[in-house]
Design an enzyme around this catalytic site. Structure first.
Site, PDB file in Angstrom:
ATOM      1  N   ASP A   1       4.307  -6.386  14.162  1.00 39.38           N
ATOM      2  CA  ASP A   1       4.490  -7.715  13.569  1.00 39.38           C
ATOM      3  C   ASP A   1       4.977  -8.716  14.619  1.00 39.38           C
ATOM      4  OD1 ASP A   1       4.426  -9.580  11.568  1.00 39.38           O
ATOM      5  OD2 ASP A   1       6.279  -8.948  10.591  1.00 39.38           O
TER       6      ASP A   1
ATOM      7  N   ASN B   1      -3.474  -8.775   3.910  1.00 40.60           N
ATOM      8  CA  ASN B   1      -3.807  -9.723   4.981  1.00 40.60           C
ATOM      9  C   ASN B   1      -5.119 -10.480   4.736  1.00 40.60           C
ATOM     10  OD1 ASN B   1      -2.337  -7.637   7.595  1.00 40.60           O
ATOM     11  ND2 ASN B   1      -1.470  -9.461   6.620  1.00 40.60           N
TER      12      ASN B   1
HETATM   13  C1  IPE Z   1       2.529  -6.299   7.940  1.00 39.76           C
HETATM   14  O1  IPE Z   1       2.757  -7.525   8.546  1.00 39.76           O
HETATM   15  C2  IPE Z   1       1.088  -5.910   8.116  1.00 39.76           C
HETATM   16  C3  IPE Z   1       0.693  -5.573   9.482  1.00 39.76           C
HETATM   17  C4  IPE Z   1       1.493  -5.473  10.503  1.00 39.76           C
HETATM   18  C5  IPE Z   1      -0.710  -5.314   9.675  1.00 39.76           C
HETATM   19  P1  IPE Z   1       2.708  -8.888   7.696  1.00 39.76           P
HETATM   20  O2  IPE Z   1       3.058  -9.966   8.645  1.00 39.76           O
HETATM   21  O3  IPE Z   1       1.410  -9.000   6.999  1.00 39.76           O
HETATM   22  O4  IPE Z   1       3.848  -8.633   6.620  1.00 39.76           O
HETATM   23  P2  IPE Z   1       4.688  -9.649   5.747  1.00 39.76           P
HETATM   24  O5  IPE Z   1       3.696 -10.530   5.046  1.00 39.76           O
HETATM   25  O6  IPE Z   1       5.547 -10.434   6.671  1.00 39.76           O
HETATM   26  O7  IPE Z   1       5.495  -8.787   4.837  1.00 39.76           O
HETATM   27  C1  IPE Z   2       1.054  -9.052  12.981  1.00 40.27           C
HETATM   28  O1  IPE Z   2       1.430 -10.327  13.390  1.00 40.27           O
HETATM   29  C2  IPE Z   2      -0.441  -8.867  12.981  1.00 40.27           C
HETATM   30  C3  IPE Z   2      -1.049  -8.768  11.646  1.00 40.27           C
HETATM   31  C4  IPE Z   2      -0.397  -8.745  10.504  1.00 40.27           C
HETATM   32  C5  IPE Z   2      -2.490  -8.696  11.589  1.00 40.27           C
HETATM   33  P1  IPE Z   2       1.509 -11.553  12.395  1.00 40.27           P
HETATM   34  O2  IPE Z   2       0.196 -12.269  12.437  1.00 40.27           O
HETATM   35  O3  IPE Z   2       1.954 -11.121  11.061  1.00 40.27           O
HETATM   36  O4  IPE Z   2       2.614 -12.435  13.099  1.00 40.27           O
HETATM   37  P2  IPE Z   2       3.737 -13.323  12.389  1.00 40.27           P
HETATM   38  O5  IPE Z   2       4.480 -12.445  11.416  1.00 40.27           O
HETATM   39  O6  IPE Z   2       3.020 -14.451  11.709  1.00 40.27           O
HETATM   40  O7  IPE Z   2       4.596 -13.790  13.522  1.00 40.27           O
HETATM   41 MG    MG Z   3       3.773 -10.991  10.177  1.00 40.90          MG
END
Ligand code: IPE
Ligand code: IPE
Ligand code: MG
Length: 255
Positions: free
Chosen positions: A23, A71
């Site tokens: 994340d 996602n």
């Molecule tokens: C969790 O991250 C999913 C992945 C790392 C693929 P998100 O960024 O989607 O999670 P939330 O929405 O902050 O809980």
């Molecule tokens: C994790 O990074 C990757 C995926 C969930 C695909 P994020 O895209 O969730 O990054 P933040 O949480 O917005 O910083």
């Molecule tokens: Mg995230």
């Protein structure tokens, strides 16, 4: 800075299966005034680093949460860009995985991924299926709740066909219908970016996992960060409902 490599005597303190909620790609990009997709691009580099770092540190299975079932609700251009990056990544890793004997597996509803991604996945999984020393599992279109629904459906149909007996239902029998059938449960679950939540990831399999949360954003995650998580894990006492004395007979002697 060289990262600490485990001595052979330390093997028991090395988690067999590490699972990572990667994340913070978006925040990494935002901090630099870059588009979110640039964070994802750098996130792919961190995936490459982590894949080999885990193996060097003695981990046998690494599961990476790459795309959650939730996602899909991100802006369409971000979802499209993520799928494009995934396809590029798979195309570029195939030869390396075969050379380095990395087995690729997936968990999640992969049938809903774009055709191109599915083709690349099938080809890589097929080309690496005979390797047994080290497995990389990509969680793609994964969510624990859909996994349970899919497993319940599969279990019910196995019961209807007489392949499972409802009377002697057990976790062992049910778990054979999860996407993770045949994989060990994660010993250590890591989440980057400072969030302390599980976001629908391996809820059942992580029943007795140890958790490690780090503020490091995923694109910045290095081998040293993974080694630090594993060192922290090595200091934990996993009791599985028992007492300290039961799991560590030498503790009983000290009282
Ligand atoms: C969790 O991250 C999913 C992945 C790392 C693929 P998100 O960024 O989607 O999670 P939330 O929405 O902050 O809980
Ligand atoms: C994790 O990074 C990757 C995926 C969930 C695909 P994020 O895209 O969730 O990054 P933040 O949480 O917005 O910083
Ligand atoms: Mg995230």
């Amino acid at each position: 800075m060289p990262s600490p490599s485990p001595a052979p005597a330390d093997r028991a303190s090395i988690p067999r299966h590490v699972a990572i909620i990667m994340d913070g790609n978006g925040r990494w990009a935002k901090q630099r005034g870059l588009p979110r997709i640039e964070g994802h691009r750098r996130g792919v580099e961190a995936v490459r680093t982590a894949t080999y770092a885990a193996r060097d540190l003695g981990v046998r299975t690494l599961t990476l949460y790459a795309f959650s079932a939730e996602n899909w609700s991100r802006p369409q251009d971000e979802v499209g860009a993520l799928m494009g990056l995934l396809e590029l990544y798979l195309r570029s890793e195939l030869k390396t995985f075969v050379r380095d004997r990395v087995r690729l597996q997936t968990i999640g509803r992969t049938a809903d991924l774009p055709d191109g991604v599915q083709r690349r996945l099938a080809e890589t999984i097929d080309a690496t299926r005979s390797f047994s020393d080290y497995t990389l599992v990509l969680a793609l279109n994964y969510g624990s709740r859909t996994e349970v629904v899919d497993a319940a459906r599969s279990y019910a149909s196995a019961v209807a066909m007489g392949r499972e007996k409802l009377n002697d239902s057990s976790w062992e029998a049910f778990s054979r219908h999860l996407y993770t059938a045949g994989m060990p449960d994660p010993d250590l679950v890591i989440r980057t970016s400072g969030e302390s939540r599980i976001s629908n990831f391996l809820l059942l399999q992580a029943a007795y996992a140890e958790f490690y949360f780090t503020p490091v954003l995923w694109p910045d995650f290095t081998k040293a960060d993974l080694a630090a998580a594993i060192a922290d894990y090595a200091r934990r006492e996993r009791r599985y409902g028992q007492t300290s004395e039961q799991v560590r007979p030498d503790a009983a002697a000290v009282k």
